[in-house]
Design a protein around this motif. Sequence first.
Motif, PDB file in Angstrom:
ATOM      1  N   UNK A 171       0.867  -1.106  -0.035  1.00 15.60           N
ATOM      2  CA  UNK A 171       0.150   0.009  -0.004  1.00 15.60           C
ATOM      3  C   UNK A 171       1.083   1.303   0.070  1.00 15.60           C
ATOM      4  N   UNK A 172       1.780   1.198   0.907  1.00 13.26           N
ATOM      5  CA  UNK A 172       2.495   2.551   1.101  1.00 13.26           C
ATOM      6  C   UNK A 172       3.434   2.828  -0.143  1.00 13.26           C
ATOM      7  N   UNK A 173       4.141   1.665  -0.480  1.00 12.89           N
ATOM      8  CA  UNK A 173       5.121   1.743  -1.776  1.00 12.89           C
ATOM      9  C   UNK A 173       4.468   1.941  -2.919  1.00 12.89           C
ATOM     10  N   UNK A 174       3.191   1.298  -3.089  1.00 13.85           N
ATOM     11  CA  UNK A 174       2.453   1.629  -4.416  1.00 13.85           C
ATOM     12  C   UNK A 174       2.103   3.336  -4.379  1.00 13.85           C
ATOM     13  N   UNK A 175       1.773   3.783  -3.302  1.00 16.69           N
ATOM     14  CA  UNK A 175       1.187   5.264  -3.390  1.00 16.69           C
ATOM     15  C   UNK A 175       2.540   6.172  -3.423  1.00 16.69           C
ATOM     16  N   UNK A 176       3.636   5.792  -2.960  1.00 14.50           N
ATOM     17  CA  UNK A 176       4.828   6.473  -3.126  1.00 14.50           C
ATOM     18  C   UNK A 176       5.348   6.415  -4.551  1.00 14.50           C
ATOM     19  N   UNK A 177       4.797   5.426  -5.369  1.00 17.58           N
ATOM     20  CA  UNK A 177       5.508   5.467  -6.781  1.00 17.58           C
ATOM     21  C   UNK A 177       4.742   6.111  -7.460  1.00 17.58           C
ATOM     22  N   UNK A 178       3.207   5.976  -6.999  1.00 20.37           N
ATOM     23  CA  UNK A 178       2.199   7.056  -7.786  1.00 20.37           C
ATOM     24  C   UNK A 178       2.441   8.445  -7.473  1.00 20.37           C
ATOM     25  N   UNK A 179       3.012   8.733  -6.465  1.00 22.01           N
ATOM     26  CA  UNK A 179       3.191  10.288  -6.142  1.00 22.01           C
ATOM     27  C   UNK A 179       4.616  10.908  -6.995  1.00 22.01           C
ATOM     28  N   UNK A 180       5.420   9.673  -7.205  1.00 19.60           N
ATOM     29  CA  UNK A 180       6.784  10.065  -7.787  1.00 19.60           C
ATOM     30  C   UNK A 180       6.442  10.303  -9.174  1.00 19.60           C
ATOM     31  N   UNK A 181       5.782   9.332  -9.933  1.00 19.02           N
ATOM     32  CA  UNK A 181       5.569   9.137 -11.375  1.00 19.02           C
ATOM     33  C   UNK A 181       4.007   9.011 -11.587  1.00 19.02           C
ATOM     34  N   UNK A 182       3.417  10.050 -11.374  1.00 21.91           N
ATOM     35  CA  UNK A 182       1.600  10.188 -11.539  1.00 21.91           C
ATOM     36  C   UNK A 182       1.249   9.759 -12.816  1.00 21.91           C
ATOM     37  N   UNK A 183       1.876  10.243 -13.831  1.00 22.29           N
ATOM     38  CA  UNK A 183       1.736  10.256 -15.212  1.00 22.29           C
ATOM     39  C   UNK A 183       2.854   9.463 -16.037  1.00 22.29           C
ATOM     40  N   UNK A 184       3.640   8.880 -15.335  1.00 21.19           N
ATOM     41  CA  UNK A 184       4.905   8.158 -15.757  1.00 21.19           C
ATOM     42  C   UNK A 184       6.059   8.702 -15.830  1.00 21.19           C
ATOM     43  N   UNK A 185       7.287   8.311 -16.001  1.00 20.12           N
ATOM     44  CA  UNK A 185       8.572   8.933 -16.004  1.00 20.12           C
ATOM     45  C   UNK A 185       9.002   9.449 -17.147  1.00 20.12           C
ATOM     46  N   UNK A 186       8.771  10.586 -17.467  1.00 19.91           N
ATOM     47  CA  UNK A 186       8.950  11.425 -18.792  1.00 19.91           C
ATOM     48  C   UNK A 186      10.476  11.508 -19.177  1.00 19.91           C
TER      49      UNK A 186
END
Length: 293
Positions: free
Chosen positions: A9-24
Amino acid sequence: MLTPAHIATAVSAALAEDAPWGDITVHALIPVEATASATLVAREAGVLSGIDVFAAAFRLTDAEVLVDLHAEDGEAFAAGDVLATVTGPAGSVLTAERVALNFTQRMSGIASLTRSYVEAVAHTSARITDTRKTTPGLRAFERHAVASGGGRNHRFSLSDAVMAKDNHLAVLLQQSGLGVTDALLAARARLGHTTHVEVEVDRLDQIPAVLDAGVDTIMLDNFSLAELREGVALIAGRAVVEASGGVSLETVAAIAETGVDVISVGALTHSARAIDLGLDMSLEVGPVSDADG
């Protein structure tokens, strides 16, 4: 305490926070077919915590990324030690890197600081515990890190045990019209005898009334060393004695030597410095620095 569900849960949220629309940056610069190998390297000595969280950041980013762990939580490491190896699609490794490091550096910092406190009181029987002064939403991670460092966990939440502080007692006494002992006995009767009850005192003269209520733990808050010794003698084993307030690495040994059973240290979680860990990458993508924020 730190379950796979907590981690996911926490890691998924952190990943979404860091790359909400992908890593451009990755999309613009890194070929889809590029692969990479990377090593998690300690830049300084410390105690490891969060290695499974580190691995989860890559796994949840891309199931094709493989993480080989070379150390376990609770192990001490030296500068230069390789703690894990990561292999897989280069873009995915780069995308997950910062989240993986953020968790592991923070948790290892807490574990390392905790180990320092534990070692400082090792010549006594005192136990080092954490407090509820944790980062909201990340308590399980930070409490796990304390345990990795050899510390103990205090109550996890307000639902787990009674801890009556001065404000609680002020309201209780005003509303009940009873004295401290009778008010606490009445509360204990409502709770039943399976619930741990701890009461905070900030003066020696408050101890007898609390003792007469048969509480499990008495917290001596911001007592001097002389007062702690007197409090321990007064309680005489009839309750667990916890010391809190004014605790630092410079003072903790002397506090432990007064004979208290538990020393709670908020600094373990609210003041720990992140340990310097880096992810050194190689093969097709070349070396990558851990310097960016």
